[in-house]
Motif scaffolding. Sequence first.
Motif, PDB file in Angstrom:
ATOM      1  N   LEU A 103       0.853  -1.211  -0.043  1.00  0.00           N
ATOM      2  CA  LEU A 103       0.091  -0.053   0.091  1.00  0.00           C
ATOM      3  C   LEU A 103       1.134   1.289  -0.093  1.00  0.00           C
ATOM      4  O   LEU A 103       0.661   2.037  -0.771  1.00  0.00           O
ATOM      5  N   GLY A 104       2.104   1.302   0.921  1.00  0.00           N
ATOM      6  CA  GLY A 104       2.915   2.545   0.930  1.00  0.00           C
ATOM      7  C   GLY A 104       3.418   2.456  -0.449  1.00  0.00           C
ATOM      8  O   GLY A 104       3.431   3.837  -0.787  1.00  0.00           O
ATOM      9  N   PHE A 105       3.961   1.322  -0.906  1.00  0.00           N
ATOM     10  CA  PHE A 105       4.669   1.604  -2.236  1.00  0.00           C
ATOM     11  C   PHE A 105       3.911   2.258  -3.430  1.00  0.00           C
ATOM     12  O   PHE A 105       4.395   3.094  -3.976  1.00  0.00           O
ATOM     13  N   THR A 154      12.339 -16.565  -0.016  1.00  0.00           N
ATOM     14  CA  THR A 154      11.212 -16.326   0.388  1.00  0.00           C
ATOM     15  C   THR A 154      11.316 -14.674   0.876  1.00  0.00           C
ATOM     16  O   THR A 154      10.351 -13.931   0.798  1.00  0.00           O
ATOM     17  N   SER A 155      12.702 -14.142   1.260  1.00  0.00           N
ATOM     18  CA  SER A 155      12.663 -12.644   1.647  1.00  0.00           C
ATOM     19  C   SER A 155      12.510 -11.723   0.230  1.00  0.00           C
ATOM     20  O   SER A 155      12.074 -10.959   0.112  1.00  0.00           O
ATOM     21  N   GLY A 156      13.647 -12.078  -0.625  1.00  0.00           N
ATOM     22  CA  GLY A 156      13.791 -11.333  -1.860  1.00  0.00           C
ATOM     23  C   GLY A 156      12.753 -11.324  -2.891  1.00  0.00           C
ATOM     24  O   GLY A 156      12.351 -10.509  -3.642  1.00  0.00           O
ATOM     25  N   GLN A 157      11.983 -12.662  -2.862  1.00  0.00           N
ATOM     26  CA  GLN A 157      10.925 -12.918  -4.103  1.00  0.00           C
ATOM     27  C   GLN A 157       9.481 -12.347  -3.401  1.00  0.00           C
ATOM     28  O   GLN A 157       8.969 -11.706  -3.856  1.00  0.00           O
ATOM     29  N   ALA A 158       9.075 -13.636  -2.386  1.00  0.00           N
ATOM     30  CA  ALA A 158       7.952 -13.652  -1.960  1.00  0.00           C
ATOM     31  C   ALA A 158       7.539 -12.361  -1.151  1.00  0.00           C
ATOM     32  O   ALA A 158       6.338 -11.602  -1.535  1.00  0.00           O
ATOM     33  N   LEU A 159       8.382 -11.797  -0.242  1.00  0.00           N
ATOM     34  CA  LEU A 159       8.069 -10.853   0.718  1.00  0.00           C
ATOM     35  C   LEU A 159       8.290  -9.397  -0.222  1.00  0.00           C
ATOM     36  O   LEU A 159       7.125  -8.653  -0.371  1.00  0.00           O
ATOM     37  N   SER A 160       9.576  -9.116  -0.635  1.00  0.00           N
ATOM     38  CA  SER A 160       9.856  -7.912  -1.248  1.00  0.00           C
ATOM     39  C   SER A 160       9.056  -7.918  -2.757  1.00  0.00           C
ATOM     40  O   SER A 160       8.385  -6.648  -3.025  1.00  0.00           O
ATOM     41  N   GLY A 161       9.262  -8.615  -3.612  1.00  0.00           N
ATOM     42  CA  GLY A 161       8.730  -8.820  -4.649  1.00  0.00           C
ATOM     43  C   GLY A 161       7.216  -8.998  -4.763  1.00  0.00           C
ATOM     44  O   GLY A 161       6.530  -8.318  -5.656  1.00  0.00           O
ATOM     45  N   ALA A 200       5.519  -7.630  -2.290  1.00  0.00           N
ATOM     46  CA  ALA A 200       4.718  -6.278  -2.039  1.00  0.00           C
ATOM     47  C   ALA A 200       4.838  -5.112  -3.187  1.00  0.00           C
ATOM     48  O   ALA A 200       3.893  -4.342  -3.179  1.00  0.00           O
ATOM     49  N   ALA A 201       5.810  -5.257  -4.028  1.00  0.00           N
ATOM     50  CA  ALA A 201       5.967  -4.745  -5.294  1.00  0.00           C
ATOM     51  C   ALA A 201       4.890  -5.121  -6.100  1.00  0.00           C
ATOM     52  O   ALA A 201       4.792  -4.439  -7.475  1.00  0.00           O
ATOM     53  N   LEU A 202       4.269  -6.099  -5.875  1.00  0.00           N
ATOM     54  CA  LEU A 202       3.185  -6.826  -6.756  1.00  0.00           C
ATOM     55  C   LEU A 202       3.863  -7.323  -8.177  1.00  0.00           C
ATOM     56  O   LEU A 202       3.240  -7.226  -8.990  1.00  0.00           O
ATOM     57  N   GLY A 203       4.903  -7.843  -7.845  1.00  0.00           N
ATOM     58  CA  GLY A 203       5.480  -8.412  -9.065  1.00  0.00           C
ATOM     59  C   GLY A 203       4.727  -9.845  -9.472  1.00  0.00           C
ATOM     60  O   GLY A 203       4.554 -10.432  -8.585  1.00  0.00           O
ATOM     61  N   LEU A 204       4.724  -9.788 -10.683  1.00  0.00           N
ATOM     62  CA  LEU A 204       4.008 -11.230 -11.270  1.00  0.00           C
ATOM     63  C   LEU A 204       4.458 -12.334 -10.759  1.00  0.00           C
ATOM     64  O   LEU A 204       4.002 -13.501 -10.234  1.00  0.00           O
ATOM     65  N   GLY A 205       6.113 -12.455 -11.509  1.00  0.00           N
ATOM     66  CA  GLY A 205       6.793 -13.649 -11.009  1.00  0.00           C
ATOM     67  C   GLY A 205       6.705 -14.073  -9.455  1.00  0.00           C
ATOM     68  O   GLY A 205       6.782 -15.138  -9.102  1.00  0.00           O
ATOM     69  N   SER A 206       7.053 -13.084  -8.620  1.00  0.00           N
ATOM     70  CA  SER A 206       7.156 -13.074  -7.226  1.00  0.00           C
ATOM     71  C   SER A 206       5.553 -13.787  -6.666  1.00  0.00           C
ATOM     72  O   SER A 206       5.772 -14.374  -5.676  1.00  0.00           O
ATOM     73  N   TRP A 207       4.618 -13.153  -7.098  1.00  0.00           N
ATOM     74  CA  TRP A 207       3.332 -13.738  -6.743  1.00  0.00           C
ATOM     75  C   TRP A 207       3.322 -15.161  -7.116  1.00  0.00           C
ATOM     76  O   TRP A 207       2.713 -16.033  -6.331  1.00  0.00           O
ATOM     77  N   ALA A 208       3.772 -15.631  -8.338  1.00  0.00           N
ATOM     78  CA  ALA A 208       3.571 -16.777  -8.646  1.00  0.00           C
ATOM     79  C   ALA A 208       4.510 -17.834  -7.955  1.00  0.00           C
ATOM     80  O   ALA A 208       4.159 -18.944  -7.281  1.00  0.00           O
ATOM     81  N   LEU A 209       5.708 -17.222  -7.445  1.00  0.00           N
ATOM     82  CA  LEU A 209       6.653 -18.189  -6.437  1.00  0.00           C
ATOM     83  C   LEU A 209       5.940 -18.149  -5.291  1.00  0.00           C
ATOM     84  O   LEU A 209       6.088 -19.163  -4.434  1.00  0.00           O
TER      85      LEU A 209
END
Lengths: 202, 155
Positions: free
Chosen positions: A66-68, B117-124, B126-135
Amino acid sequence: MTFPLGPQGLYSAFTGMLAAFVIGIGFGFFLERGGFSSARKLTAQFYLKDFAVLKVMFTAVVVAGLGFWWMVRIGMLDLSSTYVNSTFLWPQIVGGLLLGIGFAVGGYCPGTSCVAAATGKLDALFYLGGIFVGVFIYTMIEHGIEKFHNSGSMGEAYVWQWLGTSPGVILLAASVMAVGSFALGTMAERKSGGVVQPEGAE
Amino acid sequence: MGTVLLLSYLIAGQGLGASGAFARFEYFVFHLFAPQAVENHPVMGSYFADGANPLDNFLVYLILGVFTGGFISGILAGRFKKAVDKGPRITVKIRYILALSGGIIMGFAARMARGCTSGQALSGGAALGLGSWALMMCFFAGGFIGAYFLRRQWQ
């Protein structure tokens, strides 16, 4: 003032290094405080006995998301100088499955194994050793399976783009899912006799 | 946690991550022993391009902070204790073997997926990255499948 600060060259490399270290402290501190230094607590998620993993992850994704996106919308965060993971769909799908399996086997993920090791968990040291072996094996074969490693390449693709909607809609849906999973999770935790207490917490 | 992640994006222009630092440290150590071979390696070479030092990186300083932050929180909460975290039905030795194996699988998978899990699932995520959500979805699927077969280890 626009963000992110780093790529604008406003501060020295040393300050940037210090900032990374401080952000890491925050990350490690909250991981540990959430009880994520315990493999038993982490894996209890997958036996539906402790929903800390889902809760913390969902909350973090929704809050940061949300923040982003709100800051992107009002023009305070420059998306073009922000690093967002590029999509390589196939390795991410297979890698994601393997990450899940590895998590069930080892009980940690790379980040949580660091805080577990930092609080004296000996099993986390073995896990950390394993990461280096696993990284080495993949590094050695990556070039040979380059085609797979780069398959499903879509650049910086976003979920909302893919679904033809806006970031707000996705984040709203994620918030609803987060609240729902909170309620369901808390119910399941009560049914199974409370959350798992990390080792050493009396 | 969400606030820390957001701060990371706002300040550094990138999210959190863990596995990247491990790879960088490992390549750095290899480079000490066999600089030529590492620099010519198709994967590791890029980390040393133009005399770069793979350790001079956001993710590396971040992970040092993660160890420190975890240690501080553990001390403050009285949770710092030499211990082995395992299910009640397995021996310490088996736990060590499984922890090592899990680490190998995840180290391998994190390189494949370009993040853990940190770099992809969490960070990606939050940025709503497509591949990160698939992961992220595959991570939970893999976790439930793996946990089913390993229920004797944990429960």
